[in-house]
Design a protein around this motif. Structure first.
Motif, PDB file in Angstrom:
ATOM      1  N   LEU A  97       0.825  -1.210   0.000  1.00  0.00           N
ATOM      2  CA  LEU A  97       0.000   0.000   0.000  1.00  0.00           C
ATOM      3  C   LEU A  97       0.859   1.260   0.000  1.00  0.00           C
ATOM      4  O   LEU A  97       0.541   2.243  -0.687  1.00  0.00           O
ATOM      5  N   ALA A  98       1.955   1.235   0.749  1.00  0.00           N
ATOM      6  CA  ALA A  98       2.856   2.388   0.784  1.00  0.00           C
ATOM      7  C   ALA A  98       3.505   2.594  -0.586  1.00  0.00           C
ATOM      8  O   ALA A  98       3.621   3.733  -1.073  1.00  0.00           O
ATOM      9  N   MET A  99       3.914   1.502  -1.226  1.00  0.00           N
ATOM     10  CA  MET A  99       4.502   1.609  -2.566  1.00  0.00           C
ATOM     11  C   MET A  99       3.460   2.125  -3.552  1.00  0.00           C
ATOM     12  O   MET A  99       3.747   2.981  -4.393  1.00  0.00           O
ATOM     13  N   GLY A 100       2.239   1.616  -3.439  1.00  0.00           N
ATOM     14  CA  GLY A 100       1.175   2.055  -4.338  1.00  0.00           C
ATOM     15  C   GLY A 100       0.880   3.532  -4.194  1.00  0.00           C
ATOM     16  O   GLY A 100       0.685   4.238  -5.186  1.00  0.00           O
ATOM     17  N   GLN A 101       0.870   4.024  -2.957  1.00  0.00           N
ATOM     18  CA  GLN A 101       0.627   5.448  -2.734  1.00  0.00           C
ATOM     19  C   GLN A 101       1.706   6.297  -3.399  1.00  0.00           C
ATOM     20  O   GLN A 101       1.418   7.321  -4.024  1.00  0.00           O
ATOM     21  N   ARG A 102       2.942   5.864  -3.275  1.00  0.00           N
ATOM     22  CA  ARG A 102       4.040   6.618  -3.883  1.00  0.00           C
ATOM     23  C   ARG A 102       3.932   6.590  -5.413  1.00  0.00           C
ATOM     24  O   ARG A 102       4.131   7.609  -6.074  1.00  0.00           O
ATOM     25  N   LEU A 103       3.595   5.426  -5.963  1.00  0.00           N
ATOM     26  CA  LEU A 103       3.486   5.302  -7.416  1.00  0.00           C
ATOM     27  C   LEU A 103       2.314   6.121  -7.958  1.00  0.00           C
ATOM     28  O   LEU A 103       2.398   6.685  -9.052  1.00  0.00           O
ATOM     29  N   VAL A 104       1.227   6.193  -7.210  1.00  0.00           N
ATOM     30  CA  VAL A 104       0.089   7.000  -7.627  1.00  0.00           C
ATOM     31  C   VAL A 104       0.495   8.463  -7.755  1.00  0.00           C
ATOM     32  O   VAL A 104       0.006   9.191  -8.624  1.00  0.00           O
ATOM     33  N   ASN A 105       1.430   8.893  -6.921  1.00  0.00           N
ATOM     34  CA  ASN A 105       1.931  10.263  -7.000  1.00  0.00           C
ATOM     35  C   ASN A 105       2.972  10.425  -8.099  1.00  0.00           C
ATOM     36  O   ASN A 105       2.931  11.401  -8.863  1.00  0.00           O
ATOM     37  N   THR A 106       3.904   9.498  -8.208  1.00  0.00           N
ATOM     38  CA  THR A 106       4.979   9.655  -9.190  1.00  0.00           C
ATOM     39  C   THR A 106       4.556   9.283 -10.601  1.00  0.00           C
ATOM     40  O   THR A 106       5.209   9.676 -11.562  1.00  0.00           O
ATOM     41  N   THR A 114       6.193  19.149  -9.974  1.00  0.00           N
ATOM     42  CA  THR A 114       5.521  18.837  -8.712  1.00  0.00           C
ATOM     43  C   THR A 114       5.331  17.332  -8.553  1.00  0.00           C
ATOM     44  O   THR A 114       5.104  16.842  -7.446  1.00  0.00           O
ATOM     45  N   ILE A 115       5.415  16.600  -9.667  1.00  0.00           N
ATOM     46  CA  ILE A 115       5.400  15.134  -9.622  1.00  0.00           C
ATOM     47  C   ILE A 115       6.813  14.614  -9.432  1.00  0.00           C
ATOM     48  O   ILE A 115       7.076  13.779  -8.563  1.00  0.00           O
ATOM     49  N   THR A 116       7.742  15.117 -10.242  1.00  0.00           N
ATOM     50  CA  THR A 116       9.104  14.577 -10.202  1.00  0.00           C
ATOM     51  C   THR A 116       9.826  14.910  -8.899  1.00  0.00           C
ATOM     52  O   THR A 116      10.826  14.260  -8.573  1.00  0.00           O
ATOM     53  N   LYS A 117       9.317  15.889  -8.146  1.00  0.00           N
ATOM     54  CA  LYS A 117       9.970  16.181  -6.866  1.00  0.00           C
ATOM     55  C   LYS A 117       9.800  15.025  -5.885  1.00  0.00           C
ATOM     56  O   LYS A 117      10.514  14.948  -4.882  1.00  0.00           O
ATOM     57  N   SER A 118       8.871  14.107  -6.194  1.00  0.00           N
ATOM     58  CA  SER A 118       8.674  12.932  -5.344  1.00  0.00           C
ATOM     59  C   SER A 118       9.659  11.810  -5.673  1.00  0.00           C
ATOM     60  O   SER A 118       9.749  10.830  -4.938  1.00  0.00           O
ATOM     61  N   PHE A 119      10.386  11.955  -6.783  1.00  0.00           N
ATOM     62  CA  PHE A 119      11.392  10.960  -7.140  1.00  0.00           C
ATOM     63  C   PHE A 119      12.615  11.133  -6.240  1.00  0.00           C
ATOM     64  O   PHE A 119      12.975  12.253  -5.875  1.00  0.00           O
ATOM     65  N   THR A 120      13.274  10.035  -5.928  1.00  0.00           N
ATOM     66  CA  THR A 120      14.495  10.120  -5.128  1.00  0.00           C
ATOM     67  C   THR A 120      15.643  10.599  -5.999  1.00  0.00           C
ATOM     68  O   THR A 120      15.563  10.587  -7.239  1.00  0.00           O
ATOM     69  N   ALA A 156       1.644  10.174 -11.851  1.00  0.00           N
ATOM     70  CA  ALA A 156       0.726  11.249 -12.272  1.00  0.00           C
ATOM     71  C   ALA A 156      -0.748  10.897 -12.158  1.00  0.00           C
ATOM     72  O   ALA A 156      -1.581  11.610 -12.718  1.00  0.00           O
ATOM     73  N   CYS A 157      -1.086   9.849 -11.418  1.00  0.00           N
ATOM     74  CA  CYS A 157      -2.508   9.520 -11.242  1.00  0.00           C
ATOM     75  C   CYS A 157      -3.264  10.678 -10.590  1.00  0.00           C
ATOM     76  O   CYS A 157      -4.387  11.008 -10.980  1.00  0.00           O
ATOM     77  N   VAL A 158      -2.635  11.298  -9.576  1.00  0.00           N
ATOM     78  CA  VAL A 158      -3.313  12.390  -8.866  1.00  0.00           C
ATOM     79  C   VAL A 158      -3.414  13.648  -9.724  1.00  0.00           C
ATOM     80  O   VAL A 158      -4.288  14.486  -9.496  1.00  0.00           O
ATOM     81  N   GLU A 159      -2.514  13.787 -10.703  1.00  0.00           N
ATOM     82  CA  GLU A 159      -2.577  14.954 -11.572  1.00  0.00           C
ATOM     83  C   GLU A 159      -3.858  14.955 -12.387  1.00  0.00           C
ATOM     84  O   GLU A 159      -4.413  16.012 -12.691  1.00  0.00           O
TER      85      GLU A 159
END
Length: 292
Positions: free
Chosen positions: A55-64, A271-277, A66-69
């Motif tokens: 679930l934690a990985m899924g949340q991060r992927l949803v952000n990176t 604003t999406i790519t800032k979530s990338f490491t 662009a699902c939330v965009e």
């Protein structure tokens, strides 16, 4: 003489208008046929885990990814674009709240939507970037499905997705990627795993999020958004190819390029790519610089 000129002008204009009407009629009928097409697709089996790590990985992927965009921060859907000529482009509510997904929406339904860009009736979804998401590993796809299946329900009745006259024309000629199911590889199988390391290979995997705007070769070109600015070349032959890894990371984390340009998040979604490491962005930069 003047009457003759007016008559010829009137006939000419009448012919032009007639041709335009016939052309639009053809475009309209063709687009309606494409929109109503049924795809003979069976969802590839996938194992979805609902543990905390998934679930934690899924949340991060949803952000990176662009699902939330598109679907909004709460995944309850939103209006993406509205114009009298182009139409009303909306994303749907993908939670289990009122106006969202039905209670019996299955993992197979998720796979058809994400990997193939079609709904449970196998009709094409509008603007669903399946050509990008089909490249995801089984692990990443499963994590996204797990997270999206567990998000809090949002009660939001969706507005209708409509196409205006110009929307039909631009979609007909591929200037709006309305039906990604048409250019998605439906035969591709899930990759089981991609090694997460600082390498061009991993960067290539991450780069699928870039192709929708920058094109399959990442060389940029005309914007996929009507009226949008020219899209930059982000390969070795563009500005990012001249940046150091740290400059690239800073630009995609802060929205400020080494040249001092402030990137508009509506055009370049930093604003999406800032979530990338930093390691992920270094891998992505390695891949982009490898493209000649």
């Amino acid at each position: 003489m003047f009457k003759k000129i007016l008559r010829i002008t009137g006939i000419t204009l009448g012919v032009i208008v007639g041709i335009a009407i016939l052309a639009y009629a053809f475009i309209y009928v063709d687009m309606r046929l494409r929109i109503s097409k049924t795809y003979d697709i069976n969802a590839e089996p996938i194992q979805v885990k609902y543990d905390s790590a998934s679930l934690a990985m899924g949340q991060r992927l949803v952000n990176t990814r662009a699902c939330v965009e598109c679907h909004g921060k709460d995944l309850g859907g939103t209006v993406l674009y509205e114009d009298a000529l182009l139409g009303t482009f909306v994303s749907r509510n993908i939670t289990k709240g009122r106006g969202g997904l039905p209670d019996d929406f299955t993992v197979s339904d998720w796979v058809r939507a994400l990997k193939h860009g079609v709904n449970r009736n196998r009709k094409p979804l509008f603007l669903m970037p399946s050509h990008e998401l089909s490249q995801l590993t089984e692990t990443d796809m499963a994590a996204i499905i797990a997270y999206c299946s567990q998000v809090p329900p949002v009660d939001r009745e969706p507005r209708e997705f409509t196409l205006g006259p110009l929307g039909y024309v631009l979609s007909e000629f591929g200037l709006i990627p309305l039906l990604p199911a048409e250019f998605t590889d439906h035969q591709i199988h899930f990759a089981k795993e991609v090694k997460r390391e600082i390498s061009a290979a991993y960067g290539q995997y991450l780069s699928t999020i870039c192709i929708n705007c920058h094109g399959p070769n990442l060389k940029g070109g005309e914007s996929p958004v009507p009226g949008g600015k020219y899209v930059a070349d982000i390969t070795s032959t563009g500005n990012p190819g001249k940046w150091s890894h740290q400059e690239f990371i800073t630009a995609l984390h802060t929205g400020v390029t080494p040249e001092g340009k402030h990137l508009n998040p509506a055009e370049m979604p930093w604003t999406i790519t800032k979530s990338f490491t930093e390691d992920e962005l270094t891998a992505l930069h390695l891949y982009l610089k490898s493209i000649k």
